[in-house]
Write a protein that holds these residues in place. Sequence first.
Motif, PDB file in Angstrom:
ATOM      1  N   UNK A  20     -26.943 -16.452 -34.788  1.00  0.00           N
ATOM      2  CA  UNK A  20     -25.772 -16.724 -33.965  1.00  0.00           C
ATOM      3  C   UNK A  20     -26.207 -17.221 -32.599  1.00  0.00           C
ATOM      4  N   UNK A  21     -27.367 -16.789 -32.142  1.00  0.00           N
ATOM      5  CA  UNK A  21     -27.882 -17.253 -30.857  1.00  0.00           C
ATOM      6  C   UNK A  21     -28.132 -18.766 -30.913  1.00  0.00           C
ATOM      7  N   UNK A  22     -28.852 -19.250 -31.941  1.00  0.00           N
ATOM      8  CA  UNK A  22     -29.148 -20.687 -31.937  1.00  0.00           C
ATOM      9  C   UNK A  22     -27.935 -21.529 -32.336  1.00  0.00           C
ATOM     10  N   UNK A  23     -27.004 -20.933 -33.097  1.00  0.00           N
ATOM     11  CA  UNK A  23     -25.772 -21.652 -33.428  1.00  0.00           C
ATOM     12  C   UNK A  23     -24.931 -21.807 -32.153  1.00  0.00           C
ATOM     13  N   UNK A  24     -24.837 -20.722 -31.420  1.00  0.00           N
ATOM     14  CA  UNK A  24     -24.073 -20.734 -30.165  1.00  0.00           C
ATOM     15  C   UNK A  24     -24.666 -21.757 -29.203  1.00  0.00           C
ATOM     16  N   UNK A  25     -25.985 -21.756 -29.114  1.00  0.00           N
ATOM     17  CA  UNK A  25     -26.662 -22.694 -28.218  1.00  0.00           C
ATOM     18  C   UNK A  25     -26.347 -24.135 -28.627  1.00  0.00           C
ATOM     19  N   UNK A  26     -26.364 -24.384 -29.931  1.00  0.00           N
ATOM     20  CA  UNK A  26     -26.051 -25.729 -30.410  1.00  0.00           C
ATOM     21  C   UNK A  26     -24.627 -26.119 -29.991  1.00  0.00           C
ATOM     22  N   UNK A  27     -23.673 -25.244 -30.284  1.00  0.00           N
ATOM     23  CA  UNK A  27     -22.279 -25.542 -29.963  1.00  0.00           C
ATOM     24  C   UNK A  27     -22.064 -25.812 -28.477  1.00  0.00           C
ATOM     25  N   UNK A  28     -22.747 -25.030 -27.649  1.00  0.00           N
ATOM     26  CA  UNK A  28     -22.474 -25.125 -26.217  1.00  0.00           C
ATOM     27  C   UNK A  28     -23.277 -26.216 -25.522  1.00  0.00           C
ATOM     28  N   UNK A  29     -24.315 -26.734 -26.185  1.00  0.00           N
ATOM     29  CA  UNK A  29     -25.148 -27.721 -25.478  1.00  0.00           C
ATOM     30  C   UNK A  29     -25.146 -29.110 -26.097  1.00  0.00           C
ATOM     31  N   UNK A  30     -24.647 -29.263 -27.330  1.00  0.00           N
ATOM     32  CA  UNK A  30     -24.705 -30.595 -27.929  1.00  0.00           C
ATOM     33  C   UNK A  30     -23.667 -31.518 -27.301  1.00  0.00           C
ATOM     34  N   UNK A  79     -33.845 -25.152 -35.167  1.00  0.00           N
ATOM     35  CA  UNK A  79     -33.344 -23.880 -34.639  1.00  0.00           C
ATOM     36  C   UNK A  79     -33.352 -23.913 -33.115  1.00  0.00           C
ATOM     37  N   UNK A  80     -33.843 -25.025 -32.541  1.00  0.00           N
ATOM     38  CA  UNK A  80     -33.791 -25.157 -31.083  1.00  0.00           C
ATOM     39  C   UNK A  80     -33.598 -26.625 -30.694  1.00  0.00           C
ATOM     40  N   UNK A  81     -33.063 -26.860 -29.484  1.00  0.00           N
ATOM     41  CA  UNK A  81     -32.674 -28.218 -29.086  1.00  0.00           C
ATOM     42  C   UNK A  81     -33.766 -29.269 -29.229  1.00  0.00           C
TER      43      UNK A  81
END
Length: 208
Positions: free
Chosen positions: A107-117, A18-20
Amino acid sequence: MAKDRVIITQGKYVASAVKPEQYPENDLPEIVFIGRSNVGKSSLINSLTRVNNLARVSSQPGKTQTINFFEVGVKIEEVEGRKAFYLVDLPGYGYAKTGKEKRKIWSKFIEEYFLTSPRLQFVCQLIDIRHDPMASDVEMFEWLVKNNIPVLIVATKADKIGKNARQKNIAAIKRKLGIAEVPVLPYSSLKNEGRSDLLDVIGDSLVE
């Protein structure tokens, strides 16, 4: 029967995150699967990899609540040796019973994944071929496009309708998403139809 150009040699679960800092260590390309709850995502992942229960099939929508990474090995006809990628299974969206608060967190951790992977190749967004895309499908699609994330629409449950209806419904999906040239690939997990087409797309992305 023609031999598949891309053959999956193995598939195994690697991590849930759920986090990077929980993402897997290996530097493998990532191909992401996302869709509304109950669109048939787990069945498609199992059909694609031919690993039974790799993704757990649940009759209860909203079961996947973390980002799940599976390591998948492939053999591509024109390439020496084997390749590998992470198949990334994201939580279903658009299912209200999980409660607003919880959905915000996802949606917060999904968004983070999409924008940082940095390794994300493309996203397979699954839409049920029998119905018009819902508001949450359109929202998700538009968000991906806006953030320059390549999307392939996979129209699931293709065995449930006839060939003529299929063309009509694919046209309706494109219309609803507002992009005529978006690729839409019909898929039946039951009959493994569309499997070699999807494997080809995956193979192309790994060879580039």
